[in-house]
Design a protein around this motif. Structure first.
Motif, PDB file in Angstrom:
ATOM      1  N   SER A   1       0.840  -1.187   0.000  1.00  0.00           N
ATOM      2  CA  SER A   1       0.000   0.000   0.000  1.00  0.00           C
ATOM      3  C   SER A   1       0.875   1.237   0.000  1.00  0.00           C
ATOM      4  O   SER A   1       1.952   1.260   0.569  1.00  0.00           O
ATOM      5  CB  SER A   1      -0.885   0.005   1.246  1.00  0.00           C
ATOM      6  OG  SER A   1      -1.733  -1.125   1.235  1.00  0.00           O
TER       7      SER A   1
ATOM      8  N   TYR B   1      -8.147  -3.731  11.272  1.00  0.00           N
ATOM      9  CA  TYR B   1      -7.923  -2.769  10.201  1.00  0.00           C
ATOM     10  C   TYR B   1      -7.828  -1.350  10.751  1.00  0.00           C
ATOM     11  O   TYR B   1      -7.036  -0.533  10.273  1.00  0.00           O
ATOM     12  CB  TYR B   1      -9.044  -2.856   9.167  1.00  0.00           C
ATOM     13  CG  TYR B   1      -8.906  -4.015   8.192  1.00  0.00           C
ATOM     14  CD1 TYR B   1      -9.167  -3.845   6.845  1.00  0.00           C
ATOM     15  CD2 TYR B   1      -8.519  -5.286   8.611  1.00  0.00           C
ATOM     16  CE1 TYR B   1      -9.065  -4.890   5.944  1.00  0.00           C
ATOM     17  CE2 TYR B   1      -8.411  -6.344   7.727  1.00  0.00           C
ATOM     18  CZ  TYR B   1      -8.679  -6.144   6.396  1.00  0.00           C
ATOM     19  OH  TYR B   1      -8.564  -7.188   5.502  1.00  0.00           O
TER      20      TYR B   1
ATOM     21  N   GLN C   1      -4.520   1.236  10.395  1.00  0.00           N
ATOM     22  CA  GLN C   1      -4.554   2.523   9.712  1.00  0.00           C
ATOM     23  C   GLN C   1      -4.370   3.706  10.657  1.00  0.00           C
ATOM     24  O   GLN C   1      -3.594   4.627  10.378  1.00  0.00           O
ATOM     25  CB  GLN C   1      -5.873   2.684   8.959  1.00  0.00           C
ATOM     26  CG  GLN C   1      -6.002   4.011   8.220  1.00  0.00           C
ATOM     27  CD  GLN C   1      -7.247   4.076   7.357  1.00  0.00           C
ATOM     28  OE1 GLN C   1      -7.834   3.053   7.029  1.00  0.00           O
ATOM     29  NE2 GLN C   1      -7.646   5.271   6.989  1.00  0.00           N
ATOM     30  N   ASN C   2      -5.085   3.694  11.776  1.00  0.00           N
ATOM     31  CA  ASN C   2      -5.123   4.884  12.626  1.00  0.00           C
ATOM     32  C   ASN C   2      -4.054   4.914  13.705  1.00  0.00           C
ATOM     33  O   ASN C   2      -3.695   6.002  14.184  1.00  0.00           O
ATOM     34  CB  ASN C   2      -6.504   5.005  13.282  1.00  0.00           C
ATOM     35  CG  ASN C   2      -7.592   5.256  12.251  1.00  0.00           C
ATOM     36  OD1 ASN C   2      -7.429   6.063  11.340  1.00  0.00           O
ATOM     37  ND2 ASN C   2      -8.708   4.548  12.373  1.00  0.00           N
TER      38      ASN C   2
ATOM     39  N   SER D   1      -1.851   0.474   6.009  1.00  0.00           N
ATOM     40  CA  SER D   1      -3.214   0.185   5.561  1.00  0.00           C
ATOM     41  C   SER D   1      -3.353  -1.211   4.981  1.00  0.00           C
ATOM     42  O   SER D   1      -2.385  -1.846   4.568  1.00  0.00           O
ATOM     43  CB  SER D   1      -3.656   1.220   4.513  1.00  0.00           C
ATOM     44  OG  SER D   1      -2.781   1.196   3.403  1.00  0.00           O
TER      45      SER D   1
ATOM     46  N   HIS E   1      -2.288  -5.165   1.194  1.00  0.00           N
ATOM     47  CA  HIS E   1      -1.828  -4.649   2.481  1.00  0.00           C
ATOM     48  C   HIS E   1      -0.367  -4.221   2.402  1.00  0.00           C
ATOM     49  O   HIS E   1       0.350  -4.549   1.463  1.00  0.00           O
ATOM     50  CB  HIS E   1      -2.011  -5.687   3.598  1.00  0.00           C
ATOM     51  CG  HIS E   1      -1.051  -6.842   3.528  1.00  0.00           C
ATOM     52  ND1 HIS E   1       0.095  -6.882   4.269  1.00  0.00           N
ATOM     53  CD2 HIS E   1      -1.093  -7.984   2.815  1.00  0.00           C
ATOM     54  CE1 HIS E   1       0.737  -8.016   4.023  1.00  0.00           C
ATOM     55  NE2 HIS E   1       0.030  -8.704   3.142  1.00  0.00           N
ATOM     56  N   SER E   2       0.027  -3.494   3.403  1.00  0.00           N
ATOM     57  CA  SER E   2       1.382  -2.967   3.477  1.00  0.00           C
ATOM     58  C   SER E   2       2.376  -4.052   3.849  1.00  0.00           C
ATOM     59  O   SER E   2       2.060  -4.971   4.613  1.00  0.00           O
ATOM     60  CB  SER E   2       1.430  -1.846   4.527  1.00  0.00           C
ATOM     61  OG  SER E   2       2.758  -1.525   4.858  1.00  0.00           O
TER      62      SER E   2
END
Length: 212
Positions: free
Chosen positions: A4, A148, A152-153, A158, A171-172
């Motif tokens: 990502s 998830y 991300q947060n 991500s 995905h990363s």
């Protein structure tokens, strides 16, 4: 599957630029916290930190932020049936595990992004296939939305379901380095020896960094 872009690439750039000296950067946007001091409202700027969480490990027990309290740890996101970058990631993470095995100040936390298929039993078998039989490297599962969301947060990487991608998920390939105060101190390419060499060098730096 492809790495990502976006947040993770920004993090990789910051890690590369900020970790050339003796002190690693603290990544993430600072947050404003308002409190009352002597009857006056004061707003402080605080570092981005990993919030509390509750997942389940390959041993069937609950893993929370408290499990890693006072530890330097590396986090990543994967799934056991991933046909592309995950095997490279796990080969590289095994290097980290072997390098710091037995060091009680270092842990690894691998989150599955396919909790439907990656049950506790599947994660346990997967860990054992890598030669992991202790609690220094934990493989965790849980509610997909929570996994998830924290990716991300909190960790600033991500993942997204994509029916056109191999394995059904994009995905990363990042490894995220977190300090004893739950702050993100670096994001690295977990698919390459060079990225992981840098990560291990930076872990050594954090282990000698005084707690503030």
């Amino acid at each position: 599957m492809r790495n990502s872009l976006g947040l993770v690439m920004a993090g990789l750039f910051l890690a590369a630029c900020g970790s050339s000296g003796d002190t690693l950067p603290v990544l993430g946007q600072k947050e404003a916290v308002t409190r009352t001091v002597d009857g006056k409202t004061v707003t402080d700027s605080v570092d981005h930190t990993i919030p509390d969480f509750r997942f389940v490990s390959q041993y069937g027990d609950t893993v929370s932020a408290g499990t890693l309290a006072g530890k330097v740890y590396v986090a990543d996101f994967f799934f056991t049936t991933c046909p592309t970058i995950c095997p490279k990631m796990k080969t590289q993470m095994k290097r980290v595990y072997d390098r710091f095995k037995g060091n009680s100040n270092v842990m690894i936390l691998s989150h599955t992004i396919d909790p439907t298929r990656d049950s506790v039993a599947v994660l346990r078998d997967f860990a054992q296939s890598l030669g992991v039989k202790d609690r220094q490297w934990l493989f965790v599962t849980g509610d997909k939305d929570q996994i998830y969301d924290i990716g991300q947060n909190a960790y600033m990487v991500s993942a997204a379901e994509d029916a056109t991608a191999p394995g059904g998920v994009v995905h990363s390939g990042a490894f995220i380095l977190v300090d004893t105060q739950k702050r993100v101190r670096g994001i690295y390419d977990g698919t390459t020896p060079e990225g992981v060499d840098k990560l291990m060098a930076d872990i050594d730096k954090l282990l000698t960094e005084p707690n503030e």
